[in-house]
Write a protein that holds these residues in place. Sequence first.
Motif, PDB file in Angstrom:
ATOM      1  N   SER A  81       4.264   2.512 -10.682  1.00 42.86           N
ATOM      2  CA  SER A  81       3.216   2.183  -9.711  1.00 42.86           C
ATOM      3  C   SER A  81       2.780   3.394  -8.877  1.00 42.86           C
ATOM      4  N   TYR A  82       1.494   3.439  -8.548  1.00 41.93           N
ATOM      5  CA  TYR A  82       0.964   4.509  -7.683  1.00 41.93           C
ATOM      6  C   TYR A  82       1.541   4.432  -6.272  1.00 41.93           C
ATOM      7  N   VAL A  83       2.088   3.261  -5.894  1.00 43.74           N
ATOM      8  CA  VAL A  83       2.715   3.147  -4.561  1.00 43.74           C
ATOM      9  C   VAL A  83       3.879   4.148  -4.444  1.00 43.74           C
ATOM     10  N   GLY A 134       5.186   8.260 -11.330  1.00 42.53           N
ATOM     11  CA  GLY A 134       5.469   6.991 -10.653  1.00 42.53           C
ATOM     12  C   GLY A 134       6.846   6.413 -10.921  1.00 42.53           C
ATOM     13  N   VAL A 162       0.842  -1.198   0.000  1.00 42.86           N
ATOM     14  CA  VAL A 162       0.000   0.000   0.000  1.00 42.86           C
ATOM     15  C   VAL A 162       0.880   1.251   0.000  1.00 42.86           C
ATOM     16  N   LYS A 163       1.935   1.218   0.806  1.00 45.60           N
ATOM     17  CA  LYS A 163       2.756   2.419   0.958  1.00 45.60           C
ATOM     18  C   LYS A 163       4.111   2.032   1.539  1.00 45.60           C
ATOM     19  N   ASP A 180       4.024   7.141  -5.824  1.00 51.43           N
ATOM     20  CA  ASP A 180       3.426   8.471  -5.544  1.00 51.43           C
ATOM     21  C   ASP A 180       3.025   8.560  -4.062  1.00 51.43           C
ATOM     22  N   GLU A 181       2.444   7.453  -3.578  1.00 50.68           N
ATOM     23  CA  GLU A 181       1.933   7.428  -2.198  1.00 50.68           C
ATOM     24  C   GLU A 181       3.048   7.544  -1.161  1.00 50.68           C
ATOM     25  N   SER A 182       4.268   7.141  -1.564  1.00 47.04           N
ATOM     26  CA  SER A 182       5.338   6.982  -0.581  1.00 47.04           C
ATOM     27  C   SER A 182       6.260   8.187  -0.460  1.00 47.04           C
ATOM     28  N   GLY A 183       5.963   9.234  -1.218  1.00 54.53           N
ATOM     29  CA  GLY A 183       6.681  10.499  -1.054  1.00 54.53           C
ATOM     30  C   GLY A 183       8.062  10.552  -1.689  1.00 54.53           C
TER      31      GLY A 183
END
Length: 404
Positions: free
Chosen positions: A266-268, A279, A82-83, A270-273
Amino acid sequence: MKKPNVVILGAGYGGLMTTVRLQKLVGVNEANITLVNKYDYHYETTWLHEASAGTLHHDRVRYPITDVIDRNKVQFVQDTVVKIIPQEQRVLLEKGELSYDYLVVALGFESETFGIKGLKEYAFSIANINAARQIREHIEYQFATYNTEIEKREERLTIVVGGAGFTGIEFLGELVNRVPELCREYDIDPKKVRIICVEAAPTALPGFDPELVEYAVGVLERKGVEFRIGTAIKECTPEGIIVAKGDETEEIKAGTVVWAAGVRGSYVIDESGFEEMRGRVKVDPFLRAPGYDNVFIVGDCSLMINEETNRPYPPTAQIAMQQGELCAKNLAVLIRQQGELQPFKPDIKGTVCSLGHDDAIGVVFGKKMWGSKASFMKKMVDNRALYLIGGPSLVVKKGKFNIF
Ligand code: FAD
Ligand code: NAD
């Protein structure tokens, strides 16, 4: 001394290559290696166009991850990432979390729709096994439904492919072989079927050898593909697509729209900063994320500039596997605290693009090829990827031997 935790995210070409090479390089007592993947199988992403068209069953395209990992050395976790929290050296999964000393991010690509209205809702993209199976089933459903309706809707039999990049062209190559089979199976006059490819650039396969592009377009046109070159998809609706060429717009009604016109990491990511562009993280020469010396990023989530062209290397399986191999070597250096990290130097052997099972185009070691010779080469490239990850036994199980 405490054994370091090495966590590898993603079992595509980059992640699985890192894992199988690392398990050979380090001993059981040297590191805890954990591989995380959404599914318990690896799929050959480079064969997904075949599963999507229905010319190859999706089970031929995948194999269990446990077939190629050494379970004494590698713990496999089936879960969805997820992150990543790199500041805390933690990874959040849907069903738990992991902490790491060294991390390899190999979560691959996703479809990039550039914010074009309706694409996410109404178009398909060739992204993984589930998506491929859905495309195959959807096209078959359209053909099966056509003759059962009192008011026949011919647009059911129109398939639009967005983008004439390598994915679009390879998918078209399979479709033109699959459609005659579907017509026979569902009592449909082949003349009623339309396959339309919409490409925004002034040519198909922009940047590729023009003579080979002409060959590929000629082959596909003779098998019924209508190319709309210099035409961009502007919107996707439940009925089809809206395209524009210059100032003119047009609606094309279609029962199936497959978007093959762009990928991102992957969008992960983007989510992870991480510092990223769509991506993809611009990695250092040793494949590490800026600011995090213990985080390696390989495959389609990484971005490296080709200094000869000053443009990023394209996201390919060829590069993902080479990065995986180097990443394993660099991890072994860090685990043992012996030796020096090596920089990544891609060794691009060429590009081969299939046009169905018996035709292809390619440039290999600088030599142009087309027709059955290129098709043979494509199968050798596919088999080589199996060999590099799973050795001869995987080639025997999954390889392509239908040479012509
Ligand atoms: P992937 O192969 O995409 O693997 C990513 C892995 O991560 C998958 O196992 C996935 O299940 C897993 N995953 C994703 N998200 C999560 C999550 N959140 N949590 C857990 N697991 C996750 N390149 C070539 O060099 N030659 C070719 O002939 C070629 N043909 C292609 C044909 C098609 C139809 C397509 C679509 C691409 C093709 N490419 C080709 C490009 C190539 O497939 C990619 O560059 C390559 O797959 C990238 O490898 P990767 O390891 O980064 O990611
Ligand atoms: P791509 O980005 O290479 O090609 C996308 C195509 O879509 C481009 O030609 C672009 O001009 C077009 N496009 C973009 N927006 C559009 C719009 N709105 N309307 C119409 N057309 C539009 O993407 P891809 O083909 O999916 O390839 C992704 C990566 O995978 C690349 O690096 C490619 O080299 C690699 N790949 C390699 C092979 C092979 O080696 N055989 C096969 C498939 C993919």
